[in-house]
Every structure is written in structure tokens, then in C-alpha cells.
Design an enzyme around this catalytic site. Structure first.
Site, PDB file in Angstrom:
ATOM      1  N   HIS A   1       0.836  -1.056   0.131  1.00  0.00           N
ATOM      2  CA  HIS A   1      -0.090   0.272   0.059  1.00  0.00           C
ATOM      3  C   HIS A   1       0.876   1.254   0.046  1.00  0.00           C
ATOM      4  O   HIS A   1       2.106   1.256   0.456  1.00  0.00           O
ATOM      5  CB  HIS A   1      -0.881  -0.002   1.380  1.00  0.00           C
ATOM      6  CG  HIS A   1      -1.953   0.871   1.442  1.00  0.00           C
ATOM      7  ND1 HIS A   1      -1.772   2.147   1.931  1.00  0.00           N
ATOM      8  CD2 HIS A   1      -3.233   0.692   1.258  1.00  0.00           C
ATOM      9  CE1 HIS A   1      -3.022   2.485   1.823  1.00  0.00           C
ATOM     10  NE2 HIS A   1      -3.832   1.932   1.577  1.00  0.00           N
TER      11      HIS A   1
ATOM     12  N   ASP B   1       2.398  -4.960   8.238  1.00  0.00           N
ATOM     13  CA  ASP B   1       1.149  -4.211   7.990  1.00  0.00           C
ATOM     14  C   ASP B   1      -0.088  -5.221   8.053  1.00  0.00           C
ATOM     15  O   ASP B   1      -0.373  -5.695   7.096  1.00  0.00           O
ATOM     16  CB  ASP B   1       1.335  -3.201   6.617  1.00  0.00           C
ATOM     17  CG  ASP B   1      -0.027  -2.702   6.353  1.00  0.00           C
ATOM     18  OD1 ASP B   1      -1.117  -2.630   6.981  1.00  0.00           O
ATOM     19  OD2 ASP B   1       0.098  -1.914   5.432  1.00  0.00           O
TER      20      ASP B   1
HETATM   21  C1  LIG Z   1      -6.176   0.524   4.844  1.00  0.00           C
HETATM   22  C2  LIG Z   1      -4.818   0.332   4.711  1.00  0.00           C
HETATM   23  C3  LIG Z   1      -3.647   0.825   5.187  1.00  0.00           C
HETATM   24  C4  LIG Z   1      -4.172   2.464   5.766  1.00  0.00           C
HETATM   25  O1  LIG Z   1      -4.757   2.430   6.837  1.00  0.00           O
HETATM   26  P1  LIG Z   1      -5.085   3.645   7.451  1.00  0.00           P
HETATM   27  O2  LIG Z   1      -6.361   3.534   8.352  1.00  0.00           O
HETATM   28  O3  LIG Z   1      -5.789   4.703   6.237  1.00  0.00           O
HETATM   29  O4  LIG Z   1      -4.027   4.405   7.802  1.00  0.00           O
HETATM   30  C5  LIG Z   1      -2.477   0.489   5.150  1.00  0.00           C
HETATM   31  N1  LIG Z   1      -2.052  -0.717   4.850  1.00  0.00           N
HETATM   32  C6  LIG Z   1      -3.182  -1.496   4.191  1.00  0.00           C
HETATM   33  C7  LIG Z   1      -2.771  -2.914   3.745  1.00  0.00           C
HETATM   34  C8  LIG Z   1      -4.512  -1.122   4.069  1.00  0.00           C
HETATM   35  O5  LIG Z   1      -5.424  -2.130   3.873  1.00  0.00           O
END
Ligand SMILES: *Cc1c(COP(=O)(O)O)cnc(C)c1O
Length: 404
Positions: free
Chosen positions: A121, A198
Site C-alpha cells: 500500500h 502491516d
Molecule cells: C487501509 C490500509 C492501510 C492504511 O490504513 P489507514 O487506516 O488509512 O491508516 C495500510 N495498509 C493496508 C494494507 C491497508 O489495507
């Protein structure tokens, strides 16, 4: 077993109409919907004990502090962290990642290497590029194949004693690929590198065990697990969180302040400057309670059924291609119809009450790999039904006949 009709009653929004049609919400990878149990927790906070935390001696402040710290413990238990103070409450995954990136700017030296995956992302690419610019470290990328799976043999070659950090998402938001993070972590530790996973896209589908994974950092956002926006978690091993400098200066993160020198507060407060999203943190805990009541084993089985059903039905449409066909994937389907722009498809689906995401999904490098401007992405949750999949499939067919 999921009783989907019963579950749907928990989500008031699922009853609404869009453009005169019943809402079919298939944008769960962008944000999940909110059950009344979580809405109630939010209302309860503002109606009954709204106060600033950790500061006052008065009753409301005590109550708010207790509930906020109870939420932290719920989050700790859910991810099986060893200690509650290893859970930092943040504004979301992006914030969590930036805390780690900022922290490593004082650790990395010129020539050190950071490895990221090709499935990231944007929020997991930009902070590392900024970090590399600041420190002179070098960014390396684990490439992927046509199925959307990481090339682990290339990862082996990229790893060396120069590698200081490895970053990878647990599950890709654009393609749904479940990455082999166990192997990624073990191998990174083999060369002495730290790993940040993440987990934003994994948290709605499975409960990660941070101790079993032996991961150094794990980040998620509450709004993808039935919680509110603007709150999330950074899990970090205590030794790492002690090593990293704070990210922001302000109230609550200091132990002692003079104009000569400030000493920082203990964990977790060192990383929680200013008044936090108190209500959000409490609602985050309520959201995990809700999801655990349904049960992640049941969620996994049910969502897999939806994925298989939707994949089969969509592939019956001529000219439709699915991007991301990894053996190990969650209930995310990214697709295009030959000759149809994803934006046009999304607009027609919206007219039919169907919410999907169109575009590059904050993952432009993946789109470049497939040489496409974007995809239509349908992402399913445990509150979606096979009937809704049928509505999507009919909608795609209708849009195709209108656009071609
Ligand atoms: C949604 C998402 C993010 C970002 O999340 P936020 O709530 O906008 O900070 C980061 N990584 C992945 C894989 C996501 O799906």
C-alpha cells in the site's frame, strides 16, 4: 457457523437504500461497517463519561481512563502481546508505520538496506522512501509473479547483513494475497533485521498472534475491523519501543520537562503525545469484542465460501479477468472487463446500489505490473451474502452490455 441474517441485524446501515436500490456494500477492504454494539459504545462514552484521561482525579476522568486502558488490554489479548504497554494506540496503520519509520531514522546509516514487498500500500512505501532519503539507506523490493505472490527466492537473495528492516503487508489490499509472513520474519531475523508487518488487511479476517509470529512490529486500523476511523494500533516488542525515539512531542509523552531537557514517559505514553482518540480507543476494544463473539474461525470459513462462489460466478462472464489468483488469498476480488474502464464499471454499479472500489487501491506499483490503470475491487465481509454476490454478478453483466 455464521448466521448471516442475524448478524446483518446488528448493522443498521445495511438496511438503507442507495439510488433507490438496497445497498450492497462490497467495499470492506476500504472500511468495514459498524455494528450497533460499537455505535452504542461510542454513544455511551459521550453521553455518560466523556472526560480527558490520565490527568484528572475526578470521577469521569477515572472512568474514561479505566475504560481506555481496558480497551488496550482487550487489544493486547486479541493479538496475544506479552505486555499491555507494547500496544501503542495510534490514529491508524499509517500513523503506526510512520512512528517506526521515524524511529529508524536515528538508527539507520548510509548503505543500510530496507526490504519492502512489491505488494505494498502507498502508506507502506512513502515513509520508507522518505527514510532512505534522510539516512542514505537503500530500498530493495521483493517482486511478485502473475498470480500476485511474492518471489521468495528473490527475497533470499536480497537479504544480507546490510538488511536492517523488512516491511511487508500480511494481506495485500489490492489483490487479497496472504503473504508468507512467518517465513519472511524467520529469514529476516536470520540476518539480524527487524520486521514490521502491516496487518491492516489481515485483521478483519484472522487474529494474528504476535508472540507466535515473533514479529517486531505489527500495525492495524480499527476501521477495518468494525471499529471507528481515526484509531489504530502499533504493536512493538518492548525492547524495540524502548530503543526508538518518540515521534511527536507534547503532553502525556513526557516524564519531566525543564527548558534544558525533557525526559520521556514510560511506554506506552512515550508514543502517545496529546489527548488521544479516547472514544475511538474504547470503541476499538468494543469492535474486537464484537468480532470475537462471532469468531474468527467461523468468519474464515464463511468468507472463503463467499470468495469461491463469487470467483466462480464472475469468471462465467466473458472477458472478465481477475487480478490476484494466489493460492492463499482472502475475500478480495480485483477484476476488469476487457475494454471497460474500471471507473465506468464502478459508476454503473453505484447506480445499482452496489458499492465497490475502483482505481489503483493505493497500490500503483501493482497496477503498473499488470499494465492497467486500475481495477474494480469487490471485497467481502462476514455480513455479506451469496444473494449480494448474485446482485454484483448481474450488475457487472448489465454494465458490460451498456458499455460495450
Ligand atoms: C487501509 C490500509 C492501510 C492504511 O490504513 P489507514 O487506516 O488509512 O491508516 C495500510 N495498509 C493496508 C494494507 C491497508 O489495507
Amino acid at each position: 457457523m455464521i448466521d448471516v441474517q442475524k448478524i446483518r441485524k446488528d448493522f443498521p446501515i445495511l438496511d438503507r437504500e442507495v439510488n433507490g436500490k438496497p445497498l450492497v456494500y462490497l467495499d470492506n477492504a476500504a472500511t468495514s461497517q459498524t455494528p450497533k454494539q460499537v455505535i452504542d459504545a461510542i454513544v455511551d462514552y459521550y453521553q455518560n463519561y466523556n472526560a480527558n484521561i490520565h490527568r484528572g482525579v475526578h470521577a469521569l476522568s477515572q472512568e474514561a481512563t479505566d475504560k481506555y486502558e481496558q480497551a488496550r488490554i482487550k487489544i493486547q489479548k486479541h493479538f496475544n502481546a506479552a505486555k499491555a504497554h507494547e500496544i501503542i494506540l495510534t490514529s491508524g496503520t499509517t500513523h503506526s508505520i510512520n512512528i517506526v519509520a521515524n524511529g529508524f531514522s536515528s538508527i539507520l546509516k548510509k548503505g543500510d538496506e530496507i526490504i519492502v514487498s512489491a505488494l505494498e500500500h502507498h502508506s507502506n512505501i512513502v515513509p520508507w522512501q522518505m527514510l532512505c532519503e534522510k539516512t542514505g539507506a537503500v530500498l530493495k523490493v521483493i517482486p511478485m509473479n502473475e498470480e500476485g505472490e511474492l518471489l521468495m527466492n528473490v527475497y533470499d537473495e536480497l537479504l544480507s547483513d546490510k538488511t536492517k528492516l523488512v516491511f511487508c503487508n500480511h494481506i495485500s489490499n489490492a489483490l487479497g494475497t496472504i503473504n508468507p509472513i512467518e517465513e519472511i520474519i524467520i529469514k529476516a531475523h536470520g540476518v539480524g533485521a527487524a520486521v514490521l508487518i502491516d496487518g491492516a488487511q489481515a485483521a478483519p479476517h484472522l487474529a494474528a498472534d504476535v508472540q507466535k509470529l515473533d514479529v517486531d512490529f505489527y500495525a492495524i486500523s480499527a476501521h477495518k475491523v468494525c471499529g471507528p476511523t481515526g484509531v489504530g494500533m502499533l504493536y512493538g516488542k518492548e525492547e524495540w519501543l524502548n530503543k526508538l525515539p518518540p515521534y511527536q512531542g507534547g503532553g502525556e509523552m513526557i516524564a519531566e520537562v525543564t527548558f534544558k531537557k525533557t525526559t520521556y514517559a514510560d511506554l506506552p505514553h512515550k508514543f502517545e503525545a496529546g489527548t488521544p482518540n479516547i472514544c475511538g480507543g474504547i470503541a476499538f476494544g468494543a469492535a474486537l469484542d464484537y468480532m470475537n463473539t462471532i469468531g474468527f474461525d467461523a468468519i474464515e470459513v464463511y468468507e472463503h465460501e463467499l470468495l469461491e462462489y463469487a470467483t466462480k460466478k464472475l469468471l462465467e462472464i466473458e472477458g472478465l479477468r481477475i487480478y490476484g489468483t494466489a493460492k492463499n488469498k482472502t475475500s478480495v476480488i480485483s477484476f476488469n472487463i476487457e475494454g471497460v474502464h474500471p471507473y465506468d464499471m464502478g459508476s454503473i454499479l453505484d447506480k445499482l446500489g452496489i458499492a465497490v472500489r475502483t482505481g489503483h487501491h493505493c497500490a500503483q506499483p501493482i497496477m503498473d505490473f499488470f499494465k492497467i490503470p486500475g481495477t474494480v475491487r469487490a471485497s467481502f465481509s462476514f455480513y455479506n451474502t451469496k444473494e449480494e454476490v448474485d446482485v454484483l454478478v448481474e450488475g457487472v453483466k448489465k454494465a458490460k452490455s451498456m458499455l460495450l
